[in-house]
Design an enzyme around this catalytic site. Structure first.
Site, mmCIF file in Angstrom:
data_model
loop_
_atom_site.group_PDB
_atom_site.id
_atom_site.type_symbol
_atom_site.label_atom_id
_atom_site.label_comp_id
_atom_site.label_asym_id
_atom_site.label_seq_id
_atom_site.Cartn_x
_atom_site.Cartn_y
_atom_site.Cartn_z
ATOM 1 C CB SER A 49 1.676 0.791 -23.195
ATOM 2 O OG SER A 49 2.944 1.376 -23.430
ATOM 3 N N GLY A 243 5.144 3.296 -21.819
ATOM 4 C CA GLY A 243 4.912 2.489 -20.632
ATOM 5 C C GLY A 243 3.486 2.644 -20.143
ATOM 6 C CB CYS A 271 3.863 6.746 -25.605
ATOM 7 S SG CYS A 271 2.113 6.361 -25.295
ATOM 8 C CG LEU A 272 5.066 6.891 -19.290
ATOM 9 C CD1 LEU A 272 3.877 7.526 -18.581
ATOM 10 C CD2 LEU A 272 5.442 5.560 -18.624
ATOM 11 C CG ASN A 313 -1.506 1.468 -25.749
ATOM 12 O OD1 ASN A 313 -2.555 1.659 -25.134
ATOM 13 N ND2 ASN A 313 -0.604 0.598 -25.343
ATOM 14 C CG HIS A 356 3.775 3.930 -30.024
ATOM 15 N ND1 HIS A 356 4.761 3.375 -29.237
ATOM 16 C CD2 HIS A 356 2.725 4.142 -29.202
ATOM 17 C CE1 HIS A 356 4.315 3.249 -27.998
ATOM 18 N NE2 HIS A 356 3.088 3.711 -27.952
ATOM 19 C CD GLU A 358 7.066 2.264 -31.715
ATOM 20 O OE1 GLU A 358 6.132 1.725 -31.097
ATOM 21 O OE2 GLU A 358 7.310 3.484 -31.637
#
Length: 385
Positions: A49, A243, A271-272, A313, A356, A358
């Site tokens: 990312s 990503g 995320c993305l 992020n 995230h 994870e």
């Protein structure tokens, strides 16, 4: 510092920063962002990312535990550059296989140490992310300023194709097998477990490892895979990965596939991936002033009221107003700025989160999201957060 060991970063607003060159030698341009995480620099640097971005670490000392082959999140570092107040040359940790400077130099990534990272961060926080030019071979500030100002804006680039794998692959690695053996499952128990197809827009290895640890069989496919190709794998569920870049610049094939998958198979975006679900549904995204990059973001689950400390992020977010009139509702918000952090389709098993699950800042505050996803595909009772 001797001149041959110096490096210079110039932002597009003319701000100049000189530091000690501790990575690759040469010249680069990229988008400059700051990350507030206190740990996990290796995972950050290898997160796809961050493609095209120069990372400024606000934590004053990185590299002290070195680099090892187990903590990478991808096949290579994707950060365009690493900038910090102090980068350690001699790591002190039993897991270290290389020093951070050696690792970056061999990967072709520049690094600047002894930089006034506090001043640099404050500029980015007040003015927003900027393009920058970094050189370790020609420290002409005026020349680097022109390079920074002429560098392409991340909003016009389509980096997903640069980080996505080109071929379909069944995910397995030594670390996943180790986790499966010692945490949840042995390898012989995986037959008949749910099959998750992961659309690789720049997926982090840890997402794949957690899916495997939770008992899923994992197949990773390129970002430009069609819905027909994905459904041919007979997935029980599809995960849209994280990503880089502007979600509106993702390949058209990816967006078409997502539209066709929704309603046919459970879809979970990270995320993305969450932003792509929103765009596929007809919503909009926008660019944040300086993004969310860190491991300390409080996110509230609106369905339970609980708050998780999350790792984030991203430079873009879903526009909450654009969801009005669509069959989606906001499920999570960022308590720093109120931005959307999770969405859920009202009728279909289609949902996503902006952070995230994870990663481990809480350390496991958000892991239940992956557990619930896999459990739902097994038709088991979901895990309790």
């Amino acid at each position: 510092m001797s001149r041959e060991k110096q490096g210079m970063l110039v932002l597009e607003d003319g701000s100049v920063f000189v530091g000690h060159s501790m990575g690759a030698e040469g010249e680069w341009v990229g988008e400059v962002v700051f990350n507030t995480a206190m740990t996990g620099y290796q995972e950050i640097i290898t997160d796809p990312s961050y493609w095209g971005q120069m990372i400024v670490f606000t934590y004053p000392h990185i590299g002290n535990v070195g680099v090892n082959s187990e903590d990478v999140e991808s096949r290579q570092p994707y950060a365009r550059a690493v900038i910090a107040r102090k980068i350690c040359e001699r790591p002190s940790n039993w897991r270290a296989e290389h020093s951070l400077p050696k690792y970056l130099a061999e990967a072709g990534v520049p690094a600047l140490s002894d930089v006034d990272a506090r001043r640099l961060t404050l500029i980015l926080r007040e003015e927003g992310v900027m393009r920058g030019a970094l050189s370790t071979v020609n420290l002409d500030g005026e020349r680097l300023l022109k390079m920074a100002q002429n560098a392409p804006d991340m909003g016009v680039l389509s980096p997903v194709g640069e980080v996505s794998r080109s071929e379909q692959k069944v995910w397995t690695d030594e670390i996943s097998r180790k986790w499966i053996k010692h945490v949840h499952y042995d390898e012989g128990s995986l037959e008949g477990t749910p099959h998750v197809v992961v659309v690789d827009c720049g997926v982090k290895h840890n997402i794949l490892r957690h899916l495997a640890t939770l008992g899923a069989q994992v197949t990773v496919v390129p970002a430009n895979s069609t819905a027909e190709m994905i459904l041919a794998q007979e997935p029980d569920g599809v995960l849209l990965s994280n990503g880089p870049g502007d979600p509106e610049q993702v390949p058209e094939e990816t967006m078409t596939a997502i539209k066709e998958l929704m309603g046919q198979v459970p879809v979970f975006g990270i995320c993305l991936g969450e932003q792509l679900i929103a765009l596929a549904a007809g919503a909009q995204t926008f660019k944040l002033p300086f993004g969310h990059h860190g491991a300390n973001h409080p996110v509230q689950d609106l369905t339970t009221g609980e708050v998780a400390i999350t790792s984030q992020n991203h430079n873009y977010a879903v526009d909450s107003d654009s969801l009005e009139g669509l069959p989606f509702e906001v499920t999570h918000i960022n308590l720093y700025d109120g931005t959307v952090q999770g969405i859920q389709h009202r009728d279909w098993p289609v949902y996503g989160v902006q952070y995230h699950p994870e990663a481990s800042p809480g350390p496991h505050d958000a892991l239940y999201l992956l557990e619930d996803f896999v459990a739902s595909l097994c038709e088991k009772e979901p895990a309790v957060p």
